[in-house]
Design a protein around this motif. Sequence first.
Motif, short mmCIF file in Angstrom:
data_model
loop_
_atom_site.label_atom_id
_atom_site.label_comp_id
_atom_site.label_asym_id
_atom_site.label_seq_id
_atom_site.Cartn_x
_atom_site.Cartn_y
_atom_site.Cartn_z
N ASP A 75 0.83 -1.22 0.00
CA ASP A 75 0.00 0.00 0.00
C ASP A 75 0.86 1.26 0.00
O ASP A 75 0.50 2.26 -0.62
CB ASP A 75 -0.93 0.00 1.21
CG ASP A 75 -2.02 -1.05 1.12
OD1 ASP A 75 -2.27 -1.56 0.01
OD2 ASP A 75 -2.60 -1.39 2.17
N GLU A 76 1.98 1.22 0.68
CA GLU A 76 2.86 2.39 0.74
C GLU A 76 3.55 2.62 -0.60
O GLU A 76 3.68 3.77 -1.06
CB GLU A 76 3.91 2.20 1.85
CG GLU A 76 4.98 3.28 1.92
CD GLU A 76 4.46 4.63 2.37
OE1 GLU A 76 5.14 5.64 2.11
OE2 GLU A 76 3.37 4.70 2.96
N ASP A 78 2.73 1.18 -3.75
CA ASP A 78 1.82 1.28 -4.89
C ASP A 78 2.49 0.83 -6.19
O ASP A 78 2.50 1.55 -7.19
CB ASP A 78 1.30 2.72 -5.02
CG ASP A 78 0.11 2.80 -5.99
OD1 ASP A 78 -0.59 1.79 -6.17
OD2 ASP A 78 -0.09 3.88 -6.58
N TYR A 116 5.91 5.18 7.04
CA TYR A 116 4.95 5.10 5.94
C TYR A 116 4.45 6.51 5.59
O TYR A 116 3.30 6.86 5.88
CB TYR A 116 3.74 4.24 6.32
CG TYR A 116 4.07 2.85 6.77
CD1 TYR A 116 4.24 1.82 5.86
CD2 TYR A 116 4.20 2.55 8.13
CE1 TYR A 116 4.51 0.53 6.28
CE2 TYR A 116 4.48 1.27 8.57
CZ TYR A 116 4.64 0.26 7.63
OH TYR A 116 4.93 -1.02 8.05
N ASN A 118 3.52 8.01 2.81
CA ASN A 118 2.36 8.08 1.91
C ASN A 118 1.07 7.69 2.64
O ASN A 118 0.04 8.38 2.52
CB ASN A 118 2.56 7.19 0.69
CG ASN A 118 3.67 7.68 -0.21
OD1 ASN A 118 3.93 8.89 -0.30
ND2 ASN A 118 4.37 6.78 -0.88
N LEU A 119 1.11 6.60 3.39
CA LEU A 119 -0.07 6.19 4.14
C LEU A 119 -0.40 7.19 5.24
O LEU A 119 -1.58 7.44 5.53
CB LEU A 119 0.15 4.80 4.74
CG LEU A 119 0.27 3.65 3.73
CD1 LEU A 119 0.51 2.33 4.45
CD2 LEU A 119 -0.98 3.55 2.86
N ARG A 121 0.11 10.44 5.07
CA ARG A 121 -0.56 11.58 4.42
C ARG A 121 -2.01 11.25 4.09
O ARG A 121 -2.91 12.10 4.24
CB ARG A 121 0.21 11.99 3.16
CG ARG A 121 1.46 12.82 3.47
CD ARG A 121 2.07 13.41 2.20
NE ARG A 121 2.73 12.38 1.40
CZ ARG A 121 4.02 12.06 1.53
NH1 ARG A 121 4.76 12.67 2.43
NH2 ARG A 121 4.55 11.14 0.76
N GLN A 122 -2.26 10.03 3.63
CA GLN A 122 -3.64 9.62 3.34
C GLN A 122 -4.49 9.63 4.61
O GLN A 122 -5.65 10.05 4.60
CB GLN A 122 -3.64 8.22 2.72
CG GLN A 122 -3.03 8.15 1.34
CD GLN A 122 -2.90 6.72 0.84
OE1 GLN A 122 -3.65 5.83 1.25
NE2 GLN A 122 -1.95 6.49 -0.04
N LEU A 123 -3.90 9.16 5.71
CA LEU A 123 -4.62 9.17 6.98
C LEU A 123 -4.98 10.59 7.40
O LEU A 123 -6.13 10.89 7.74
CB LEU A 123 -3.77 8.50 8.06
CG LEU A 123 -4.29 8.62 9.49
CD1 LEU A 123 -5.57 7.81 9.66
CD2 LEU A 123 -3.23 8.17 10.49
N ALA A 125 -5.24 13.25 5.65
CA ALA A 125 -6.20 13.89 4.74
C ALA A 125 -7.65 13.52 5.07
O ALA A 125 -8.57 14.26 4.72
CB ALA A 125 -5.89 13.50 3.30
N SER A 126 -7.84 12.40 5.76
CA SER A 126 -9.20 11.94 6.08
C SER A 126 -9.61 12.27 7.52
O SER A 126 -10.65 11.82 7.98
CB SER A 126 -9.31 10.43 5.86
OG SER A 126 -8.49 9.73 6.79
N SER A 130 -4.68 18.19 11.39
CA SER A 130 -3.60 18.21 10.41
C SER A 130 -2.29 17.85 11.09
O SER A 130 -2.17 17.93 12.32
CB SER A 130 -3.49 19.58 9.73
OG SER A 130 -3.29 20.59 10.69
#
Length: 208
Positions: A75-76, A78, A116, A118-119, A121-123, A125-126, A130
């Motif tokens: 997942d990290e 991709d 991680y 990338n993961l 940042r995805q977390l 963002a949701s 911040s």
Amino acid sequence: MMRLALPKGRNLPTTLEALRAAGLGLDGFGTNGRKLWSTVVEDDLEVLLLKDWDVPLYVEYGVADFGVVGSDVLDEMDGDLLVPARLREGGCRLSLIGPEGSLPAAGAQIRLASKYPNLARQLVASRPWSAEIVRLSGSVELGPLLSLTEVALDIVQTGATLRENGLVELEVVAEVQPCLVFNRASYQRHRERLNELVRNLEEKGQVI
């Protein structure tokens, strides 16, 4: 002869158990000390022993035909791999960790440690808070322990390390499992043999 990439560390014992149940003997592999590249004549295999983060690269670039790697790494990164199955054993969790009560409040601005990015940042963002992502490559728990960051995003297996250091799981972000991965071109060349491996794993109850 095909080439198999296996992960060092926590996933290796359960991975070997699953592959042996599916019909690969892997005789002698894992008993030869620090050797990183072995030939298993009985299975018509060459076996590479790699760090978890390197497995998908070796498979994607065709150095290895297939391998096993954690879904967290997939997942990290991709990458462009076929993922025909997830192994039943060897699961863990990707979790937000920190001291008790340190889950960020809405509108908060914090620092978050993780290997991680990338993961992470995805977390963020949701979430209604911040964070500045601080990338660490090891001992991620030390981030919140030493106040480098307020929280961390990391793998949790038993939770023993967290308990010993006064940390808790604030939130389980994702369930993580070891994944069987194929190089796309190798799958075309070795389709019958690789499909047989997946069928055997399914029949022996080694996949979810």
